[in-house]
Design an enzyme around this catalytic site. Structure first.
Site, PDB file in Angstrom:
ATOM      1  N   GLU A 147      -2.226 -30.783 -16.457  1.00 34.78           N
ATOM      2  CA  GLU A 147      -2.203 -29.478 -17.096  1.00 34.78           C
ATOM      3  C   GLU A 147      -1.914 -28.414 -16.034  1.00 34.78           C
ATOM      4  OE1 GLU A 147      -5.815 -27.684 -18.483  1.00 34.78           O
ATOM      5  OE2 GLU A 147      -7.065 -28.964 -17.214  1.00 34.78           O
ATOM      6  N   ASP A 162     -12.950 -34.551   0.428  1.00 38.45           N
ATOM      7  CA  ASP A 162     -12.053 -33.704   1.228  1.00 38.45           C
ATOM      8  C   ASP A 162     -12.282 -32.252   0.827  1.00 38.45           C
ATOM      9  OD1 ASP A 162     -10.127 -32.996   3.059  1.00 38.45           O
ATOM     10  OD2 ASP A 162      -8.424 -33.632   1.847  1.00 38.45           O
TER      11      ASP A 162
END
Length: 306
Positions: A104, A213
C-alpha cells in the site's frame, strides 16, 4: 507460523490484474528517493489507486520475501502499524528481469501530539507480545526463516539461549566477514569478547519479537500521524537490542525512552550492555561500507575487553 501468506506472481502485469482487474493500466510511475538497496516507486493506476513498488534484480527476490515475512510478523502482534503487503513476484521485462514487492502507498502525515510517547508505549507492547509463533520449537530465539539486515544475509537458526544466538548468529558471522581488517592482537581481543559474552549480557525475562534494524530511517509517520515501522530485519531476540539500535545514529526523542521504560522497565545495567548490542550493527556497516567504521568497532571491543 511457518509460511507467510504472500501472493507471488510471474509478472508485474499479472499481479496488477489479480489485484485491480483486467482493465488496469499504469498511468504514471514516479521514482522515490531513499534507500540504497532497492529502487522504489509510487505507481499511479487508471483505477485511481496508488501503490508503492520496490524493485531489485530478479535474483534478489529473497530480499522481498524476507521483508514481507518481517512486516507480517510485526503486524501479527497488533501493536505498531506497518504497511500492508499486496504481493511480490518476478518479471522478465523487455530488456532485463527484475523482482518486485507491491505494498500500500503510505501518504505520510505530520506527527500527531504525543507521537514519541505513543511510539514508546507501542514498541514496549510489541516487545511484550507472545513471540513463540515466530520461531521453531527447536529454540526460543531466532525466526522461522533467515533474512537480511540491509544487504547482509543474517542467520536466524533457532537457539535455546539469547547469548548463544547473539554470539553465533550475529557477532561471529560479522567478525568472520570483517577478519581481514583486524590485526592478530585485535583478533585475540575479539575472541576474548566472544568467549565471555555471558559476563556482559543478560538473558531476557522473555523472548521478544524485535524489528532488528530500528533506526529513525525505518520509522515513519503514517496518515494518522502515528508511527509506522518499515524495512524490518525481524527475529525473536532481546528487546534491549532494538532499544539500543534507536540510540546508535542520533537517538529518538527523550519522551520515547521515558514512555518505553514506564511500559517495559529495563533490567539494571542496560547502559553498560547497549554498546555491545550495537557492535553488531557497527560490524555490519564495516562490512558494507568500509574501514571508516573500524575505529568504532574496535572502540566497543576495547570497552569490554580492553
Amino acid at each position: 507460523m511457518k509460511q507467510v501468506p504472500l501472493l507471488q506472481f510471474k509478472s508485474l502485469a499479472e499481479a496488477l490484474v489479480s489485484l485491480f482487474g483486467t482493465s488496469v493500466a499504469i498511468r504514471q510511475t514516479d521514482r522515490i528517493a531513499g534507500g540504497d538497496i532497492n529502487k522504489a516507486y509510487a505507481v499511479t493506476l487508471n483505477t485511481g489507486d496508488r501503490i508503492f513498488m520496490k524493485a531489485n534484480a530478479k535474483e534478489n527476490f529473497d530480499f522481498f520475501k524476507a521483508e514481507a515475512a518481517g512486516l507480517f510478523a510485526l503486524a501479527q502482534t497488533g501493536t505498531l502499524a506497518t504497511p500492508k503487503i499486496l504481493c511480490a513476484g518476478t518479471d522478465d521485462g523487455q530488456e532485463v528481469g527484475y523482482s518486485f514487492l507491491l505494498m500500500e502507498y503510505i501518504k505520510s502525515g505530520g506527527r500527531r501530539a504525543g507521537y514519541w510517547e505513543t511510539l514508546g508505549r507501542e514498541l514496549a507492547a510489541m516487545h511484550q507480545a507472545d513471540a513463540s509463533a515466530f520461531v521453531s520449537d527447536a529454540g526460543a530465539f531466532g525466526f522461522f526463516e533467515d533474512n537480511y539486515v540491509g544487504a547482509t544475509a543474517q542467520s536466524n537458526a533457532p537457539k535455546k539461549t539469547w547469548i548463544e544466538f547473539f554470539r553465533e548468529n550475529r557477532l561471529e558471522p560479522q567478525f568472520k566477514a570483517a577478519a581481514s581488517n583486524f590485526s592478530k592482537e585485535e583478533m585475540s581481543r575479539v575472541t576474548k569478547l566472544l568467549d565471555h559474552l555471558d559476563g556482559f549480557l543478560l538473558e531476557p525475562k522473555k523472548p521478544s519479537l524485535v524489528h532488528g534494524d530500528l533506526w529513525s530511517g525505518n520509522v515513519m509517520a503514517g496518515p494518522d500521524g502515528k508511527a509506522m515501522l518499515i524495512d524490518p530485519a525481524a527475529y525473536v531476540g532481546h528487546a534491549e537490542a532494538d532499544l539500543a539500535m534507536t540510540e546508535l545514529f542520533g537517538g529518538f526523542e527523550p519522551a520515547f525512552y521515558q514512555a518505553y521504560k514506564e511500559a517495559n522497565p529495563l533490567e539494571p545495567g542496560y547502559e553498560k550492555r547497549r554498546d555491545l548490542y550495537n557492535l553488531y550493527q557497527l560490524l555490519n556497516h564495516l562490512n558494507l561500507f568500509g574501514k571508516s567504521y573500524l575505529g568504532a568497532v574496535l572502540s566497543v571491543v576495547d570497552e569490554y575487553v580492553g
